[in-house]
Design an enzyme around this catalytic site. Structure first.
Site, mmCIF file in Angstrom:
data_model
loop_
_atom_site.group_PDB
_atom_site.id
_atom_site.type_symbol
_atom_site.label_atom_id
_atom_site.label_comp_id
_atom_site.label_asym_id
_atom_site.label_seq_id
_atom_site.Cartn_x
_atom_site.Cartn_y
_atom_site.Cartn_z
ATOM 1 N N LYS A 79 -9.197 4.721 -2.199
ATOM 2 C CA LYS A 79 -7.998 4.283 -2.938
ATOM 3 C C LYS A 79 -8.395 4.036 -4.395
ATOM 4 C CE LYS A 79 -4.082 1.091 -2.444
ATOM 5 N NZ LYS A 79 -4.081 0.453 -3.763
ATOM 6 N N LYS A 103 -4.270 8.892 6.081
ATOM 7 C CA LYS A 103 -3.067 9.719 6.190
ATOM 8 C C LYS A 103 -3.150 10.595 7.441
ATOM 9 C CE LYS A 103 -2.830 10.391 1.147
ATOM 10 N NZ LYS A 103 -2.908 11.417 0.070
ATOM 11 N N ASP A 148 -0.407 -10.700 -2.597
ATOM 12 C CA ASP A 148 -0.226 -10.157 -1.249
ATOM 13 C C ASP A 148 0.335 -11.205 -0.297
ATOM 14 O OD1 ASP A 148 -1.170 -7.649 -1.966
ATOM 15 O OD2 ASP A 148 -3.248 -8.200 -1.559
ATOM 16 N N ASP A 185 -4.631 -11.066 -7.098
ATOM 17 C CA ASP A 185 -4.184 -10.034 -6.173
ATOM 18 C C ASP A 185 -3.945 -10.604 -4.782
ATOM 19 O OD1 ASP A 185 -3.619 -7.245 -5.968
ATOM 20 O OD2 ASP A 185 -5.412 -7.043 -4.736
ATOM 21 N N ALA A 186 -4.883 -11.431 -4.307
ATOM 22 C CA ALA A 186 -4.747 -11.994 -2.965
ATOM 23 C C ALA A 186 -3.524 -12.900 -2.863
ATOM 24 C CB ALA A 186 -6.010 -12.777 -2.603
ATOM 25 N N CYS A 226 12.186 -25.111 -25.838
ATOM 26 C CA CYS A 226 10.741 -25.137 -25.595
ATOM 27 C C CYS A 226 10.104 -23.915 -26.251
ATOM 28 C CB CYS A 226 10.457 -25.133 -24.097
ATOM 29 S SG CYS A 226 8.691 -25.023 -23.700
ATOM 30 N N GLU A 268 -4.340 10.515 -9.436
ATOM 31 C CA GLU A 268 -4.580 9.318 -10.244
ATOM 32 C C GLU A 268 -5.350 9.694 -11.505
ATOM 33 O OE1 GLU A 268 -3.763 6.026 -9.350
ATOM 34 O OE2 GLU A 268 -2.721 6.818 -7.591
#
Length: 815
Positions: free
Chosen positions: A130, A307, A53, A49-50, A450, A187
């Site tokens: 989140k 928000k 980003d 993930d890092a 390949c 979600e």
């Protein structure tokens, strides 16, 4: 996580900076798009993930400096993933956007300051956790749940209404008062404690396990049969508002907080962790609290969403092409643990990139147990200084696979060893090299033959964003192209003295003394091994010509309990079967111990199993009848047949042309109408198509220059694949052919994309900028610089009413 340094973006020499920027853009876009496929479950290469980003922010920096590099298929303007065709495709009443991620409190404070400047006062905000789940959109008409859809690409999603209805605690009807229509966003997640139970059950059953709770939620919600979804303990939390069509008794809420209160009154599940904040200090406190208690909740989280509370202020602040300006998402730093690095191996991807990855002692971190970690490339291994055998620091933040941060040098005992990047491709033996001078990544240049690349491309054809062929996943692609992928492991097991079983159920074991040396054991094992199976496919060109007979000949190696012996070809009478069993004598005991067995992948043997007991021991005999296609074969052949007549843009995506995703493929298909026309077009002609651009156009032209690429197209054509865009019976007349039209501002009857689509459907070019080549500019409310430029250039300007007439009659409507 930090944004790219000035050196990363500013280091291009003035004479070559654009060319270098294009090359870097290509590399970044490819790696990011492949990582997005991983996140949505369609690829085999892995990225932390890092790292994602970091690459994403570098790409944004390049596009800010070189706007000409932006394209509709750039990861910086894409939301979500292509819509799968297993479910009905539905359009969201209002587009579902992504969020801008930030990684420091300073960035959150900067965002808050921007909101204060834009609104002229200190804004009140709502802070929400989140949730690491699957975004879903619910529509209630007159209080009744009429539709549920996944986010998809933000504009269109999958209709999963029947499956969502099985989620416990989600009301199918709202108590009055309610609006005429309300669009609730939230979600779907898999509870953390239930996820651990699911993984244990999958491992016990020998099934492929989900890599994290988010993938478990996505996979569970996308079950074809809603009854299968109902068996999974999915949960839902609402957090956002799309459309609200007011009724007399249900006016639009004025704030996000009021909307959440309304949801609670309706008993729609919401998070108890949400808090209002009136200043930045309160935001900071919310972030700090959940940073320390992020695992206390019933679901995984990876950050805090902030928000602006006022819905009127949200509308005033507006949105960008992919994100709302009135919200941001702070992402928590990745979590770190230590574990042992057992080995470093390499993976060869669909594009030929060879990527090192670490194999570790399994360790639990950030909500899942992991045993693999990315190392990106050989320079990254050297930079981090990790050795095989090291105790390492592992970092993970809710991503599919974690990142190795650094070795713990102080505890080394001298047994550690350096990783040596292979010089040759581990899949085909071809010498590795960079794709171009200066590239860090090594690639296998043997694109045509390949095995690893062939497997990756075949798998790609079946993915949701391409032809979406049921039955053509990773395992099927390996079976078709590399049926002997496990052969080295089987050989090693046989040489060590293990029993293996061939396709005829014969059990094989080398006959050597226990003290025989390793070389002798390996030689004996090689002599005893069955002949290798030839792959059913040399490359993706033969995919659509596959027959049932081809599939029945596919055998793969698997670890399974050995089969009872076959004692007959056809069943007879009961007396004949009994006699056959008696004649067979003693059979091996039934055992659950797994050994390497060669098994048919696409077929099954219809047979009866006869049991008898002798001296209290249960023994089995298998009476074979006939071989027939299994469900996987039937599904695959049906999926291939159905794919032959799918949209041309899906065919284009399936060809694995670098940088060509669904957006560019749709544009090319709509403009040129056939694959032959695309092949014959010049780079300039393709680059002029709205949604393509110079980089993608050159990539398409380069692809068609390769002879074996053209052979694939001809093989598909010969197999009956439709390579033209069929005009529908109700297709509009091409009344705008030859016209270049720009739409600017907001139109009442069209979204921006709908206006462009209407122009393209009628043969016109929907341009994104005004130039001397522009014929007309359609102006809606709040039009900006494009209208001004059109007036300066003397280009004809029309309003929305004239645009509607233009679509119906062409330029005659304006005379």
């Amino acid at each position: 996580m930090s944004t790219p340094s000035d050196d990363q973006v500013e280091s291009f020499d003035s004479d070559t900076e654009l060319a270098a920027a294009k090359a870097r853009w290509s590399e970044l876009a490819e790696r990011i798009n492949e990582a997005r496929e991983v996140y949505h479950g369609t690829a085999r290469e892995l990225m932390a993930d890092a790292q994602y980003d970091e690459l994403f922010h570098e790409l944004k920096g390049l596009e800010e400096r070189f706007p000409e590099l932006r394209s509709p298929d750039s990861p910086t303007v894409q939301v979500g993933a292509p819509v799968a065709s297993d479910f009905e495709r539905v359009r969201h009443p209002e587009r579902m956007l992504s969020l801008d991620d930030v990684f420091s409190l300073e960035e959150v404070e900067a965002w808050y300051a921007r909101m204060e400047r834009a609104l002229g006062k200190q804004p009140e905000v709502v802070c929400e956790v989140k949730i690491d789940g699957l975004a879903v959109d619910l529509i209630y008409d007159d209080g009744v749940l009429t539709r549920a859809a996944t986010r998809g690409d933000g504009r269109e999603g999958e209709n999963v209404t029947a499956n969502v209805r099985t989620i416990a605690g989600l009301p199918h009807e709202l108590p009055a008062p309610f609006p005429r229509r309300v669009e609730i966003r939230g979600e779907v997640y898999f509870p953390s404690d239930k996820f651990a139970e699911l993984i244990a059950a999958q491992q016990e059953a020998g099934e492929k396990v989900y890599v994290n709770a988010r993938n478990a939620a996505a996979g569970s919600l996308r079950q074809k049969n809603a009854k299968d979804t109902a068996k999974r303990p999915l949960a839902f939390l609402a957090h956002g508002l799309g459309v609200w069509e007011e009724s007399k008794d249900a006016p639009l809420p004025t704030t996000q907080s009021d909307f959440i209160d309304t949801l609670k009154r309706w008993e729609v599940p919401t998070s108890d962790a949400a808090r209002r904040a009136t200043n930045f200090d309160e935001i900071r406190e919310m972030i700090a609290y959940h940073g320390e208690h992020r695992h206390d909740l019933a679901h995984e989280i990876d950050g805090i969403v902030i928000k602006v509370d006022s819905l009127a202020a949200q509308r005033e602040l507006g949105v960008t092409s992919r994100t709302p300006r009135w919200a941001t998402a702070y992402k928590y730093p990745p979590e770190e643990v230590t574990t042992r690095l057992l080995d470093i191996r390499v993976n060869v991807g669909r594009t030929g990139r060879v990527t090192p990855f670490g194999v570790m002692d399994p360790v639990f971190v950030a909500g899942s147990t992991v045993s693999l970690a990315t190392l990106h490339n050989q320079d990254e291994v050297k930079r981090k200084g990790v050795l095989i055998g090291d105790l390492i620091v592992l970092r993970k933040a809710g991503d599919v696979i974690p990142e190795i941060v650094a070795p713990v040098v102080d505890v080394r005992d001298g047994s550690e060893r350096e990783f040596v990047m292979p010089k040759d491709c581990p899949s085909c033996g071809t010498a590795l090299r960079p794709a171009k001078e200066g590239d860090v990544d090594l690639r296998c240049p043997n694109r045509k033959d390949c095995p690893a690349q062939v497997t990756g491309r075949v798998e790609h054809v079946g993915t949701r964003g391409a032809l979406d062929i049921e039955g053509l996943g990773e395992e099927a692609a390996i079976a078709l192209t590399q049926p002997e992928a496990q052969r080295d492991e089987v050989l090693a097991a046989l040489a060590s003295g293990d029993v293996i079983e061939d396709e005829h159920r014969n059990q094989l074991r080398i006959d050597l003394p226990a003290d025989a040396d390793e070389a002798a054991r390996l030689k004996a094992a090689q002599e005893l091994m069955p002949e290798p199976s030839a792959p059913a496919l040399a490359n993706e060109g033969g995919l659509f010509a596959l027959t049932q007979d081809d599939l029945l000949d596919v055998f793969v190696w698997r670890r399974e309990p050995p089969s009872p012996p076959i004692i007959g070809d056809l069943p007879g009478s009961a007396d004949e079967v009994t006699a056959a069993i008696e004649a067979a004598g003693d059979a091996p005991n039934v055992t659950a111990e797994k050994i390497w067995c060669r098994r048919p992948y696409f077929s099954k043997s219809r047979s009866t199993v006869q049991w008898r007991s002798r001296q209290g021991t249960k023994r089995a005999f298998r009476v074979c009848q006939e071989v027939a296609p299994n469900a996987v074969a039937t599904e695959l052949l049906g999926g291939l047949e159905a794919a032959k007549t799918k949209d041309l843009w899906r065919i284009i995506v399936s060809l694995s042309i670098r940088h060509v995703g669904p957006t560019a493929a749709r544009a090319l298909a709509s403009h040129f109408r056939s694959l032959d026309a695309i092949r014959d077009a010049s780079v300039d002609q393709m680059a002029e198509v709205e949604g393509v651009g110079a980089i993608i156009a050159q990539s398409v032209a380069d692809w068609f220059e390769v002879d074996w690429h053209r052979d694939i197209i001809e093989a598909w054509r010969a197999a009956g694949v439709q390579l033209v865009e069929e005009a529908s019976a109700d297709a509009p007349e091409q009344v705008l052919e030859g016209l270049t039209i720009v739409v600017t501002g907001s139109l009442e009857g069209f979204s921006r994309d709908e206006a462009k689509a209407a122009i393209l459907d009628r043969g016109g070019k929907a341009a994104g900028s005004v130039s001397k080549k522009t014929d007309l500019v359609v102006v809606g409310e709040n039009a900006g610089s494009k209208e001004t430029k059109a007036r300066d250039l003397g280009i004809r300007i029309i309003d929305e009413d004239a645009f509607v007439a233009l679509l119906a009659q062409g330029m005659d409507a304006l005379d």
